[in-house]
Scaffold this motif. Structure first.
Motif, PDB file in Angstrom:
ATOM      1  N   LEU A 208      11.940  -7.224  23.383  1.00 18.24           N
ATOM      2  CA  LEU A 208      12.753  -7.620  22.891  1.00 18.24           C
ATOM      3  C   LEU A 208      12.150  -6.139  21.697  1.00 18.24           C
ATOM      4  CD1 LEU A 208      14.406 -10.212  22.117  1.00 18.24           C
ATOM      5  CD2 LEU A 208      15.658  -8.717  23.212  1.00 18.24           C
ATOM      6  N   LEU A 209      10.502  -6.488  21.848  1.00 11.33           N
ATOM      7  CA  LEU A 209      10.148  -5.206  20.823  1.00 11.33           C
ATOM      8  C   LEU A 209       9.508  -4.431  21.101  1.00 11.33           C
ATOM      9  CD1 LEU A 209       8.077  -8.369  18.811  1.00 11.33           C
ATOM     10  CD2 LEU A 209       9.986  -7.395  17.891  1.00 11.33           C
ATOM     11  N   ARG A 210       9.257  -4.617  22.357  1.00 13.38           N
ATOM     12  CA  ARG A 210       9.322  -3.116  23.507  1.00 13.38           C
ATOM     13  C   ARG A 210       7.400  -3.348  22.653  1.00 13.38           C
ATOM     14  NH1 ARG A 210      12.851  -3.085  26.323  1.00 13.38           N
ATOM     15  NH2 ARG A 210      14.402  -1.414  25.335  1.00 13.38           N
ATOM     16  N   LEU A 211       7.028  -4.462  23.567  1.00 14.62           N
ATOM     17  CA  LEU A 211       5.860  -4.374  22.732  1.00 14.62           C
ATOM     18  C   LEU A 211       5.075  -4.765  24.589  1.00 14.62           C
ATOM     19  CD1 LEU A 211       4.805  -5.838  19.426  1.00 14.62           C
ATOM     20  CD2 LEU A 211       4.335  -3.193  19.886  1.00 14.62           C
ATOM     21  N   ASP A 212       3.310  -4.662  24.650  1.00 17.19           N
ATOM     22  CA  ASP A 212       2.665  -5.477  25.702  1.00 17.19           C
ATOM     23  C   ASP A 212       2.265  -7.118  25.215  1.00 17.19           C
ATOM     24  OD1 ASP A 212       2.786  -3.443  27.802  1.00 17.19           O
ATOM     25  OD2 ASP A 212       0.934  -2.651  27.139  1.00 17.19           O
ATOM     26  N   LEU A 213       2.541  -7.820  25.705  1.00 23.19           N
ATOM     27  CA  LEU A 213       2.250  -9.195  25.907  1.00 23.19           C
ATOM     28  C   LEU A 213       0.399  -9.186  26.241  1.00 23.19           C
ATOM     29  CD1 LEU A 213       2.057 -11.662  24.566  1.00 23.19           C
ATOM     30  CD2 LEU A 213       3.350 -12.863  26.572  1.00 23.19           C
ATOM     31  N   VAL A 214      -0.731  -9.450  25.961  1.00 22.27           N
ATOM     32  CA  VAL A 214      -2.027  -9.785  26.833  1.00 22.27           C
ATOM     33  C   VAL A 214      -2.529 -10.877  26.761  1.00 22.27           C
ATOM     34  CG1 VAL A 214      -3.882  -8.665  26.853  1.00 22.27           C
ATOM     35  CG2 VAL A 214      -2.094  -6.768  26.164  1.00 22.27           C
ATOM     36  N   LEU A 215      -3.404 -10.745  27.501  1.00 19.73           N
ATOM     37  CA  LEU A 215      -3.364 -12.518  27.332  1.00 19.73           C
ATOM     38  C   LEU A 215      -4.608 -11.794  28.440  1.00 19.73           C
ATOM     39  CD1 LEU A 215      -0.548 -14.787  29.790  1.00 19.73           C
ATOM     40  CD2 LEU A 215      -1.375 -14.623  27.341  1.00 19.73           C
ATOM     41  N   GLU A 216      -6.145 -12.149  27.674  1.00 19.96           N
ATOM     42  CA  GLU A 216      -6.895 -11.756  27.881  1.00 19.96           C
ATOM     43  C   GLU A 216      -8.613 -12.739  28.174  1.00 19.96           C
ATOM     44  OE1 GLU A 216      -8.973  -8.103  25.875  1.00 19.96           O
ATOM     45  OE2 GLU A 216     -10.058  -9.890  25.203  1.00 19.96           O
ATOM     46  N   ALA A 217      -9.401 -13.422  28.906  1.00 19.22           N
ATOM     47  CA  ALA A 217     -10.046 -13.356  29.369  1.00 19.22           C
ATOM     48  C   ALA A 217     -11.549 -12.699  28.872  1.00 19.22           C
ATOM     49  CB  ALA A 217     -10.538 -14.637  30.919  1.00 19.22           C
ATOM     50  N   ARG A 218     -12.416 -13.171  27.761  1.00 18.58           N
ATOM     51  CA  ARG A 218     -13.788 -12.025  27.799  1.00 18.58           C
ATOM     52  C   ARG A 218     -14.959 -12.894  27.444  1.00 18.58           C
ATOM     53  NH1 ARG A 218     -13.413  -7.307  22.420  1.00 18.58           N
ATOM     54  NH2 ARG A 218     -11.517  -7.241  23.592  1.00 18.58           N
ATOM     55  N   ARG A 219     -15.606 -12.179  28.110  1.00 23.54           N
ATOM     56  CA  ARG A 219     -16.870 -12.529  28.204  1.00 23.54           C
ATOM     57  C   ARG A 219     -17.854 -12.462  26.419  1.00 23.54           C
ATOM     58  NH1 ARG A 219     -18.087 -15.104  33.081  1.00 23.54           N
ATOM     59  NH2 ARG A 219     -17.129 -14.399  34.807  1.00 23.54           N
ATOM     60  N   ARG A 220     -18.143 -13.539  25.925  1.00 15.92           N
ATOM     61  CA  ARG A 220     -18.902 -13.072  25.291  1.00 15.92           C
ATOM     62  C   ARG A 220     -20.533 -12.196  25.519  1.00 15.92           C
ATOM     63  NH1 ARG A 220     -15.716 -12.395  20.491  1.00 15.92           N
ATOM     64  NH2 ARG A 220     -13.986 -14.716  20.900  1.00 15.92           N
ATOM     65  N   HIS A 221     -20.140 -13.319  25.841  1.00 21.46           N
ATOM     66  CA  HIS A 221     -22.045 -12.799  27.084  1.00 21.46           C
ATOM     67  C   HIS A 221     -21.626 -12.899  28.104  1.00 21.46           C
ATOM     68  CE1 HIS A 221     -24.373 -13.578  22.539  1.00 21.46           C
ATOM     69  NE2 HIS A 221     -24.031 -14.522  22.501  1.00 21.46           N
ATOM     70  N   PRO A 222     -22.849 -12.087  29.077  1.00 25.75           N
ATOM     71  CA  PRO A 222     -22.391 -12.241  30.887  1.00 25.75           C
ATOM     72  C   PRO A 222     -23.195 -13.543  30.973  1.00 25.75           C
ATOM     73  CG  PRO A 222     -24.569 -10.582  30.000  1.00 25.75           C
ATOM     74  CD  PRO A 222     -24.133 -11.057  28.969  1.00 25.75           C
ATOM     75  N   ASP A 223     -23.916 -14.451  30.346  1.00 24.14           N
ATOM     76  CA  ASP A 223     -23.619 -15.885  31.075  1.00 24.14           C
ATOM     77  C   ASP A 223     -22.929 -16.679  30.276  1.00 24.14           C
ATOM     78  OD1 ASP A 223     -25.626 -14.931  32.878  1.00 24.14           O
ATOM     79  OD2 ASP A 223     -27.613 -14.827  31.685  1.00 24.14           O
ATOM     80  N   ALA A 224     -22.259 -16.237  29.649  1.00 23.94           N
ATOM     81  CA  ALA A 224     -21.059 -17.617  28.963  1.00 23.94           C
ATOM     82  C   ALA A 224     -19.911 -17.539  29.315  1.00 23.94           C
ATOM     83  CB  ALA A 224     -20.645 -17.362  27.456  1.00 23.94           C
ATOM     84  N   ASP A 225     -19.076 -19.023  29.802  1.00 22.39           N
ATOM     85  CA  ASP A 225     -18.064 -19.127  29.828  1.00 22.39           C
ATOM     86  C   ASP A 225     -16.354 -18.094  28.865  1.00 22.39           C
ATOM     87  OD1 ASP A 225     -18.307 -20.952  31.933  1.00 22.39           O
ATOM     88  OD2 ASP A 225     -18.324 -22.206  30.012  1.00 22.39           O
ATOM     89  N   PRO A 226     -15.594 -17.659  29.503  1.00 17.47           N
ATOM     90  CA  PRO A 226     -15.183 -16.724  29.000  1.00 17.47           C
ATOM     91  C   PRO A 226     -13.780 -17.364  27.404  1.00 17.47           C
ATOM     92  CG  PRO A 226     -13.851 -17.082  31.352  1.00 17.47           C
ATOM     93  CD  PRO A 226     -15.100 -17.751  31.389  1.00 17.47           C
ATOM     94  N   THR A 227     -13.872 -16.544  27.134  1.00 23.47           N
ATOM     95  CA  THR A 227     -12.553 -17.341  25.903  1.00 23.47           C
ATOM     96  C   THR A 227     -11.921 -16.052  26.114  1.00 23.47           C
ATOM     97  OG1 THR A 227     -14.944 -17.047  24.868  1.00 23.47           O
ATOM     98  CG2 THR A 227     -13.162 -17.218  23.168  1.00 23.47           C
ATOM     99  N   TRP A 228     -10.220 -17.066  25.426  1.00 23.19           N
ATOM    100  CA  TRP A 228      -9.225 -16.790  25.953  1.00 23.19           C
ATOM    101  C   TRP A 228      -8.509 -16.061  24.872  1.00 23.19           C
ATOM    102  CZ3 TRP A 228      -7.466 -16.768  31.037  1.00 23.19           C
ATOM    103  CH2 TRP A 228      -8.220 -17.479  31.976  1.00 23.19           C
ATOM    104  N   GLN A 229      -7.179 -15.744  24.713  1.00 23.81           N
ATOM    105  CA  GLN A 229      -7.004 -14.674  23.607  1.00 23.81           C
ATOM    106  C   GLN A 229      -5.508 -14.280  24.073  1.00 23.81           C
ATOM    107  OE1 GLN A 229      -8.293 -11.838  21.349  1.00 23.81           O
ATOM    108  NE2 GLN A 229      -9.430 -13.802  20.108  1.00 23.81           N
ATOM    109  N   LEU A 230      -4.461 -14.499  23.225  1.00 22.20           N
ATOM    110  CA  LEU A 230      -3.016 -14.392  23.588  1.00 22.20           C
ATOM    111  C   LEU A 230      -2.530 -13.593  22.549  1.00 22.20           C
ATOM    112  CD1 LEU A 230       0.030 -16.039  25.044  1.00 22.20           C
ATOM    113  CD2 LEU A 230      -0.043 -14.487  22.193  1.00 22.20           C
ATOM    114  N   ARG A 231      -2.529 -12.131  22.707  1.00 21.26           N
ATOM    115  CA  ARG A 231      -1.808 -11.610  21.720  1.00 21.26           C
ATOM    116  C   ARG A 231      -1.221 -10.334  21.742  1.00 21.26           C
ATOM    117  NH1 ARG A 231      -7.535  -9.394  22.591  1.00 21.26           N
ATOM    118  NH2 ARG A 231      -7.552  -8.010  23.746  1.00 21.26           N
ATOM    119  N   TYR A 232      -0.096  -9.696  20.557  1.00 29.18           N
ATOM    120  CA  TYR A 232       0.736  -8.398  20.954  1.00 29.18           C
ATOM    121  C   TYR A 232       0.036  -6.806  21.153  1.00 29.18           C
ATOM    122  CZ  TYR A 232       4.130 -11.683  21.445  1.00 29.18           C
ATOM    123  OH  TYR A 232       5.069 -12.650  21.821  1.00 29.18           O
TER     124      TYR A 232
END
Length: 727
Positions: A208-232
Motif C-alpha cells: 500500500l505504501l509503495r515501499l520495500d519491506l526488507v528483512l536483513e541478517a547482517r554480520r557485525r564481524h566475520p565470525d559473529a552470528d548475524p543480527t536480524w532487522q526489519l525495516r521499510y
C-alpha cells in the motif's frame, strides 16, 4: 510484600563500591584507548598508554569524574520500589523490595548462582490494579518480566541472616540508578504475538505504501552470528552502512519491531534514492497467502555464506517487492574513512564497510517515470562546503564575513539548509497519507511546462481505488494561488488551493489536521503544509514551485510520508488521576492563539503541555506549549515520564523512597473543556492548572511572570471562584 516503609525505619545503606564514599572516581582517560599517538585507528587495539599531549589528562592517563553510580552521595540505598499503574483506571500498586522481602531462588541452569525473582511480584501488582498487560515506562517495547537481580557469588542459604541481608542489600543497591521502576498497564490483555501473521500484514502495508519491506541478517564481524532487522526502504536506495539494534533471530526482529520502528530514519536511508512518479497499476491484494518463517530464515542464513568459497558474507536480505520475496546476499564494496577530533586532541579514524547487494531485484511495476530535478546550488556533494549564513541573510557574500571571507561558502557539519544533503531540488512531490492500518492516499504535486497538476490515488482496505482514482487538476489548467499576506521583510505569502493543503485530506481519515504527523520520527507537520501557505522570495515567483522546493528537500525519493492517526493515549483526566496516584504533581498548560486566526504568518490553533514534577518544587508552567492537541501533549508526557519518576527518588540514601498505593484513584473532572474556558479569557497568554494532591491552582503566565489566579479543591471550583463556571 507490598507494604510501605515503616516510619523511622529507613532502608539499608551501604558504602558505594565504585567510589568508596569519596563521591568521585578516577577513570582512565579516553586517550588511553588509542595509545600515545595523535592519529588513532578505531580498528586497532590500544596499548593502554596515555597520549602525552592529551588536552584532558596532560599525559597522566586518569581523570577524576563524579561517581554516577551513587550520584555523588558516597552511599547507596538498599531499596527498590516497583510500581504498576493502570492507565485506564488510575489505580496504583507498589512493592518495597528490601533485604528479606523476596525469597532468593537458584538461577535456572546454574546451581551456584542465586537471584531475587521479581516477576511474581510484578504479576501480583498487576493483578491488584486490574492490568492485563504492562510494560516498563522508560522502555515501552521492553519485557514486563522485571529487573534482573543476581545476588553476589558469595551468597549462600546457609550463611548467617545478617550476612545474607547485607549481600541482598548490595544486589538491590546495584539498581540505584533505577531505584523506582514504573510499569504502565492497560486493563485489556494484549493478544499473543503471531509473527507469521504480523509479517503478512507488514507485506500488505508495504504494497500500500509503495515501499520495500526488507528483512536483513547482517554480520557485525566475520565470525559473529548475524543480527536480524526489519525495516521499510524506498526502492533504489543504498544499503545502510550503520544500523542500530537488532534481534537474535527473524522471529525476534518481527515481534520487537513496531511499524513506527521499521519506518524510523526512512529519510536518512532514502535521501539519495532516485525519485519516481507512482503509477496506479493493479490494486494490491491482501498480501502473501502464507509465510513459512522457518523456511524464510533458512534461506537467508544460506545466503550468509558464499556458495563458491564457503566464506561468510556480510549478510543477506529478503526484500518484499511486487508481491513476492527477492533474496540476495550482502557484499563488501569498499570502505569509507571518517575523521573526527577528540577532546584529547587526537584524530580518530573510523573505517566503515560499504555494503552492496549481490544483485538488485527488478524495478517495481508501480514505479513510473523519473521526477526531474536540478542540482543544489548551495552545497558541494564532495565536501562539507555549505552556503554561508551571510548569503542566507543578505542574498550575497559579505567580503568581511569571518566565516567565509567573502567566498560565500564555508565548511559545516550541519546538512545543507536548501536540500538537506540530498544534493537535489525536485520539481514534484508525492505525499503519502496513511493510518498504518488499511487506508493509504497518494497525492502527486507537480509543476511542469503544462502548468500545475495534482493527482490523487486512494487505496481502501478492500484493495480498490477510490472513486477519485487518478483524477485531479487537468494538465494545462492554471490554478489561482492568491496573495494572502506579506512578511515583515516584504516577501509575499500565497495560499495554494485545497488539493495542496494537507488539512483538506485529514477529514478523509477521520482525524483533525493537528493529528497529522510525519511518519518518520513523529515530527509535527508544518503550518505551511497544512494550510498550503508559502512565502516566495520575490513578487511574481511561482508559489507551487517554491512550495515543492521547500517541502521536498531531503525527502526520500521526493516523497513525504504522513501519519493520519490520533495518538493512542488515555484521556487527560485519566492521566491526571494516575499521576496523582503516583504522588506526583501535574501542570496542564494551554495557550489559545485565537487572535492569530486568518493570519498565515502567525501560529494557529492551540498549544498544549502536560508537565510532571515531584511534589515540593516551585510551579513552573511551560511558557511556550507546542503540543497542537491534548493527545499530543499526553503522548509527550508519557514519553518523558521516566524523568519525573527518577527525580522523585530522594538524593539522601538514608531517606526511603515513597511507596505509592492508590487502590481507589481520586475523581478528576475533564480538564480540557474547563481550561479552554479559562484560555478564551486570556487569548495569547499561557494559562495552567496545577494539581498537587487535593489542591488545584489556576495560573497565568504573562509578561511579569507566573501569576496565581486562585486555589480550590477542584478545577470547577476554581473556575467558579473566577466567575467562569458558566459556559
Amino acid at each position: 510484600m507490598t507494604g510501605a516503609v515503616l516510619p523511622g525505619a529507613g532502608p539499608p545503606v551501604i558504602d558505594c563500591p565504585g567510589c568508596h564514599r569519596l563521591t568521585y572516581v578516577l577513570d582512565a582517560c579516553p586517550c588511553t584507548s588509542g595509545g600515545d599517538r595523535m592519529i588513532v585507528d578505531a580498528g586497532q587495539q590500544g596499548d593502554g598508554k596515555a597520549y602525552q599531549d592529551c588536552q584532558l589528562c596532560r599525559g597522566v592517563g586518569t581523570l577524576p569524574r563524579p561517581c554516577h553510580r551513587c550520584r555523588q552521595a558516597g552511599r547507596l540505598r538498599g531499596q527498590l520500589v516497583l510500581s504498576v499503574a493502570n492507565v485506564d483506571s488510575g489505580a496504583v500498586a507498589s512493592a518495597n523490595v528490601v533485604p528479606g522481602v523476596v525469597e532468593p531462588a537458584p538461577w535456572p541452569g546454574d546451581g551456584g548462582t542465586w537471584h531475587l525473582p521479581l516477576a511474581p511480584i510484578l504479576a501480583e501488582l498487576a493483578a491488584s490494579v486490574g492490568a492485563g498487560c504492562w510494560v516498563e515506562a522508560r522502555n515501552p517495547p521492553g519485557s514486563p518480566d522485571g529487573p534482573l537481580l543476581l545476588l553476589p557469588s558469595r551468597w549462600r542459604p546457609d550463611l548467617p541472616s545478617e550476612t545474607r541481608a547485607a549481600l541482598e542489600a548490595e544486589a538491590i543497591a546495584s539498581h540505584g540508578h533505577l531505584a523506582w521502576q514504573l510499569y504502565l498497564g492497560r486493563t485489556a490483555a494484549e493478544p499473543l504475538p503471531d509473527p507469521a501473521r504480523d509479517l503478512v500484514r507488514r507485506c500488505r502495508l508495504a504494497d500500500l505504501l509503495r515501499l520495500d519491506l526488507v528483512l536483513e541478517a547482517r554480520r557485525r564481524h566475520p565470525d559473529a552470528d548475524p543480527t536480524w532487522q526489519l525495516r521499510y526502504e524506498v526502492p533504489g536506495g543504498p544499503v545502510p552502512n550503520d544500523v542500530c539494534g537488532g534481534a537474535d533471530d527473524l522471529t525476534g526482529a518481527i515481534v520487537t519491531t513496531t511499524d513506527l520502528d521499521a519506518l524510523y530514519d526512512l529519510e536518512a536511508r532514502g535521501r539519495t534514492a532516485p525519485a519516481h512518479y507512482l503509477t496506479g497499476g493493479v490494486p494490491p491484494p491482501a498480501g502473501p497467502p502464507d509465510v513459512d518463517l522457518d523456511q524464510l530464515e533458512r534461506r537467508m542464513l544460506a545466503d550468509c555464506t558464499d556458495l563458491c568459497t564457503g566464506a561468510p558474507t556480510a549478510g543477506a536480505q529478503a526484500i518484499w517487492r511486487d508481491r513476492r520475496w527477492w533474496h540476495t546476499s550482502l557484499r563488501i564494496a569498499g570502505t569509507a574513512e571518517t575523521f573526527s577530533e577528540w577532546d584529547t586532541g587526537q584524530i580518530h579514524l573510523r573505517e566503515t564497510s560499504i555494503l552492496r547487494r549481490g544483485w538488485q531485484p527488478p524495478t517495481p511495476s508501480w514505479q513510473g517515470p523519473s521526477i526531474p530535478y536540478v542540482d543544489c546550488p548551495h552545497c558541494d556533494p564532495h565536501s562539507r562546503l555549505r552556503r554561508c549564513d551571510c548569503v542566507l541573510f543578505t542574498g550575497r557574500a559579505d567580503p568581511d564575513c569571518p566565516q567565509c571571507s567573502g567566498a560565500g561558502r564555508r565548511p559545516s557539519a550541519l546538512p545543507c539548509d536548501t536540500c538537506r544533503d540530498s544534493h537535489r531540488i525536485h520539481h514534484s512531490l508525492t505525499v503519502t497519507l496513511t493510518d498504518l492500518a488499511d487506508r493509504v492516499t497518494h497525492l502527486h504535486w507537480q509543476v511542469d511546462r503544462h502548468g500545475w497538476r495534482a493527482g490523487d490515488l486512494t487505496w481502501h482496505g478492500d484493495a480498490h481505488p477510490s472513486a477519485a482514482g487518478e483524477q485531479g487538476w487537468q494538465a494545462g489548467e492554471r490554478i489561482s494561488a492568491p496573495h494572502v499576506a506579506t512578511q515583515p521583510g516584504g516577501k509575499p505569502v500565497h495560499q495554494l488551493p485545497d488539493p495542496f493543503r494537507l488539512a483538506t485530506w485529514a477529514g478523509r481519515f477521520g482525524v483533525r489536521p493537528d493529528d497529522l504527523t510525519e511518519l518518520d520520527g513523529g515530527g509535527s507537520i508544518g503550518q505551511g503544509l497544512l494550510d498550503g501557505t508559502v512565502t516566495v522570495p520575490y513578487a511574481g515567483a511561482d508559489p507551487l514551485a517554491e512550495h515543492l522546493r521547500q517541502a521536498s528537500r531531503g525527502r526520500p525519493g521526493a516523497r513525504l510520508f504522513v501519519l493520519a492517526r490520533r495518538p493512542d493515549v488515555p484521556p487527560l483526566a485519566d492521566l491526571v488521576r494516575l499521576l496523582l496516584g503516583l504522588r506526583l504533581t501535574v501542570t496542564v498548560t494551554l495557550v489559545d492563539h485565537g487572535d492569530n486566526a486568518g493570519d498565515p504568518r502567525l501560529v494557529q490553533g492551540e498549544g498544549w503541555d502536560v508537565g510532571v514534577e515531584p511534589p515540593g518544587l516551585p510551579v513552573a508552567p511551560d511558557a511556550l506549549p507546542v503540543g497542537p492537541t491534548p493527545e499530543a501533549a499526553i503522548a509527550r508526557c508519557l514519553e518523558h515520564l521516566e524523568i519525573a519518576v527518577a527525580r522523585r527518588v530522594p538524593d539522601d540514601p538514608a531517606q526511603p523512597i515513597p511507596v505509592p498505593q492508590t487502590p481507589v484513584p481520586v475523581e478528576v473532572d475533564d480538564p480540557v473543556p474547563l481550561i479552554r474556558r479559562l484560555a478564551r479569557q486570556h487569548v495569547g497568554q499561557p494559562v495552567a492548572v496545577h494539581y498537587a494532591g487535593l489542591v488545584c491552582q489556576l495560573l497565568l503566565h504573562d509578561r511579569d511572570g507566573v501569576r496565581r489566579l486562585c486555589t480550590a479543591p477542584t478545577l470547577p471550583g476554581a473556575l467558579a471562584a473566577l466567575g467562569l463556571d458558566r459556559r
